[in-house]
Design an enzyme around this catalytic site. Structure first.
Site, mmCIF file in Angstrom:
data_model
loop_
_atom_site.group_PDB
_atom_site.id
_atom_site.type_symbol
_atom_site.label_atom_id
_atom_site.label_comp_id
_atom_site.label_asym_id
_atom_site.label_seq_id
_atom_site.Cartn_x
_atom_site.Cartn_y
_atom_site.Cartn_z
ATOM 1 N N ARG A 182 1.592 6.090 18.445
ATOM 2 C CA ARG A 182 2.526 7.101 17.941
ATOM 3 C C ARG A 182 2.363 8.419 18.706
ATOM 4 O O ARG A 182 1.843 8.442 19.802
ATOM 5 C CB ARG A 182 2.317 7.240 16.422
ATOM 6 C CG ARG A 182 2.570 5.899 15.691
ATOM 7 C CD ARG A 182 2.421 6.038 14.199
ATOM 8 N NE ARG A 182 3.405 6.986 13.663
ATOM 9 C CZ ARG A 182 3.329 7.523 12.443
ATOM 10 N NH1 ARG A 182 2.336 7.190 11.639
ATOM 11 N NH2 ARG A 182 4.246 8.374 12.033
ATOM 12 N N ASN B 280 -8.056 6.652 3.868
ATOM 13 C CA ASN B 280 -6.887 6.938 4.694
ATOM 14 C C ASN B 280 -6.572 8.403 4.415
ATOM 15 O O ASN B 280 -5.979 8.736 3.382
ATOM 16 C CB ASN B 280 -5.694 6.049 4.330
ATOM 17 C CG ASN B 280 -4.500 6.333 5.241
ATOM 18 O OD1 ASN B 280 -4.508 7.278 6.035
ATOM 19 N ND2 ASN B 280 -3.450 5.514 5.107
ATOM 20 N N ARG C 92 8.614 6.315 1.607
ATOM 21 C CA ARG C 92 8.388 7.200 2.754
ATOM 22 C C ARG C 92 8.481 6.426 4.069
ATOM 23 O O ARG C 92 7.702 5.497 4.313
ATOM 24 C CB ARG C 92 6.983 7.768 2.615
ATOM 25 C CG ARG C 92 6.533 8.596 3.756
ATOM 26 C CD ARG C 92 5.032 8.847 3.687
ATOM 27 N NE ARG C 92 4.641 9.663 4.812
ATOM 28 C CZ ARG C 92 3.420 9.755 5.278
ATOM 29 N NH1 ARG C 92 2.438 9.068 4.724
ATOM 30 N NH2 ARG C 92 3.156 10.513 6.303
ATOM 31 N N GLU D 147 -12.560 4.192 8.009
ATOM 32 C CA GLU D 147 -11.269 4.885 8.128
ATOM 33 C C GLU D 147 -10.171 3.839 8.326
ATOM 34 O O GLU D 147 -10.329 2.941 9.149
ATOM 35 C CB GLU D 147 -11.340 5.809 9.346
ATOM 36 C CG GLU D 147 -10.026 6.468 9.703
ATOM 37 C CD GLU D 147 -10.119 7.296 10.983
ATOM 38 O OE1 GLU D 147 -11.209 7.363 11.605
ATOM 39 O OE2 GLU D 147 -9.087 7.867 11.367
ATOM 40 N N ALA E 55 -2.372 12.726 7.190
ATOM 41 C CA ALA E 55 -2.301 13.746 8.245
ATOM 42 C C ALA E 55 -3.600 14.535 8.393
ATOM 43 O O ALA E 55 -3.888 15.063 9.475
ATOM 44 C CB ALA E 55 -1.139 14.691 7.957
ATOM 45 N N PRO F 271 -2.733 12.937 1.825
ATOM 46 C CA PRO F 271 -1.407 13.477 1.510
ATOM 47 C C PRO F 271 -0.253 12.549 1.882
ATOM 48 O O PRO F 271 -0.305 11.844 2.894
ATOM 49 C CB PRO F 271 -1.348 14.764 2.348
ATOM 50 C CG PRO F 271 -2.375 14.588 3.410
ATOM 51 C CD PRO F 271 -3.457 13.748 2.802
ATOM 52 N N ASN F 272 0.738 12.585 1.031
ATOM 53 C CA ASN F 272 2.012 11.864 1.197
ATOM 54 C C ASN F 272 1.909 10.358 0.956
ATOM 55 O O ASN F 272 2.922 9.669 0.916
ATOM 56 C CB ASN F 272 2.631 12.138 2.581
ATOM 57 C CG ASN F 272 2.876 13.615 2.812
ATOM 58 O OD1 ASN F 272 3.507 14.265 1.980
ATOM 59 N ND2 ASN F 272 2.359 14.161 3.903
ATOM 60 N N TYR G 5 5.802 2.753 7.609
ATOM 61 C CA TYR G 5 4.726 2.470 6.652
ATOM 62 C C TYR G 5 4.971 1.244 5.773
ATOM 63 O O TYR G 5 4.088 0.864 5.005
ATOM 64 C CB TYR G 5 4.484 3.708 5.776
ATOM 65 C CG TYR G 5 4.049 4.902 6.586
ATOM 66 C CD1 TYR G 5 2.859 4.871 7.305
ATOM 67 C CD2 TYR G 5 4.841 6.049 6.673
ATOM 68 C CE1 TYR G 5 2.465 5.954 8.077
ATOM 69 C CE2 TYR G 5 4.449 7.138 7.433
ATOM 70 C CZ TYR G 5 3.258 7.082 8.143
ATOM 71 O OH TYR G 5 2.862 8.142 8.907
ATOM 72 N N HIS H 261 -5.726 3.147 8.601
ATOM 73 C CA HIS H 261 -4.356 3.637 8.732
ATOM 74 C C HIS H 261 -3.395 2.471 8.665
ATOM 75 O O HIS H 261 -3.659 1.415 9.261
ATOM 76 C CB HIS H 261 -4.160 4.390 10.058
ATOM 77 C CG HIS H 261 -5.063 5.559 10.178
ATOM 78 N ND1 HIS H 261 -4.829 6.736 9.506
ATOM 79 C CD2 HIS H 261 -6.238 5.717 10.822
ATOM 80 C CE1 HIS H 261 -5.812 7.574 9.752
ATOM 81 N NE2 HIS H 261 -6.687 6.986 10.543
ATOM 82 N N LEU H 262 -2.289 2.692 7.981
ATOM 83 C CA LEU H 262 -1.250 1.661 7.925
ATOM 84 C C LEU H 262 -0.641 1.451 9.308
ATOM 85 O O LEU H 262 -0.469 0.319 9.776
ATOM 86 C CB LEU H 262 -0.155 2.090 6.944
ATOM 87 C CG LEU H 262 -0.591 2.207 5.487
ATOM 88 C CD1 LEU H 262 0.020 3.427 4.844
ATOM 89 C CD2 LEU H 262 -0.247 0.961 4.725
ATOM 90 N N SER H 263 -0.273 2.550 9.953
ATOM 91 C CA SER H 263 0.359 2.468 11.273
ATOM 92 C C SER H 263 -0.711 2.492 12.360
ATOM 93 O O SER H 263 -1.850 2.892 12.110
ATOM 94 C CB SER H 263 1.313 3.657 11.453
ATOM 95 O OG SER H 263 0.603 4.887 11.402
HETATM 96 C C1 DQA Z 1 -1.387 7.444 8.424
HETATM 97 C C2 DQA Z 1 -1.138 7.962 9.846
HETATM 98 C C3 DQA Z 1 -1.128 9.484 9.871
HETATM 99 O O1 DQA Z 1 -0.878 9.946 11.191
HETATM 100 C C4 DQA Z 1 -0.041 10.029 8.962
HETATM 101 O O2 DQA Z 1 -0.088 11.426 8.924
HETATM 102 C C5 DQA Z 1 -0.106 9.441 7.589
HETATM 103 C C6 DQA Z 1 -0.386 8.021 7.436
HETATM 104 C C7 DQA Z 1 -1.276 5.907 8.352
HETATM 105 O O3 DQA Z 1 -1.752 5.356 7.375
HETATM 106 O O4 DQA Z 1 -0.686 5.283 9.240
HETATM 107 O O5 DQA Z 1 0.162 10.120 6.612
HETATM 108 O O6 DQA Z 1 -2.699 7.801 8.054
#
Ligand code: DQA
Length: 154
Positions: A114, A81, A25, A105, A84, A17-18, A30, A107-109
């Site tokens: 965090r 990825n 965003r 798995e 959330a 999502p997102n 990101y 993640h960008l961040s």
């Molecule tokens: C994310 C990190 C998650 O905590 C966040 O909800 C995202 C992006 C990342 O790629 O850093 O939507 O997965």
């Protein structure tokens, strides 16, 4: 004759999502890269690695679960990825465990730098590994690690 390790691998890339809003965003977190650019990067990297990359983005947990189930017939590896859902979804975790497809798995961040609620991943325990914190490069590194695992390590 080509031996098994040199055959093309088919990889499913799942974006949760997102992530469709990447580029707009929270760019401070990101980056400016769009999802389309990430998908292109992965397709190009896949060509170098002898991997065919298919991508799916969904904001819906069930669609991600269905995509993982459908991967059984088509893909040898999953790069995910889950956004959330990483921190909330037992259903996605169980789907990965159910299909037994090697999964990485990403993640960008750096989720560990965090908020505390991002420090736990339901997916980490069923993934072969996790890459977090390198922006779009997390995806490239994750694809390299996954294909290497499928071609050599497995
Ligand atoms: C994310 C990190 C998650 O905590 C966040 O909800 C995202 C992006 C990342 O790629 O850093 O939507 O997965």
């Amino acid at each position: 004759m080509l031996s098994e390790p040199l055959r093309f691998k088919s990889i499913l890339v799942l974006h949760g999502p997102n992530l469709n809003l990447l580029g707009q965003r929270e760019p401070g977190i990101y980056g400016a890269v769009t999802l389309e650019q990430i998908n292109r990067l992965l397709t190009e990297e896949g060509q170098k690695l002898q991997a065919l990359v298919s991508t799916v983005q969904s904001n819906h947990e069930g669609v991600l679960v269905d995509s993982i189930h459908a991967a059984r017939k088509e893909h040898q590896g999953i790069l995910i990825n889950a956004g959330a859902y990483t921190h909330t979804s037992v259903a996605i975790r169980d789907a990965i465990a159910a299909v037994s497809i090697p999964t990485v798995e990403v993640h960008l961040s750096n989720i560990y730098q965090r908020e505390a609620f991002r420090h736990h991943s339901y997916i980490a325990a069923v993934a072969i590994g996790q890459i977090s914190g390198f922006g779009a490069e997390s995806y490239r590194l994750g694809l390299q690690a996954l294909v290497h695992y499928l071609q050599v390590a497995k």
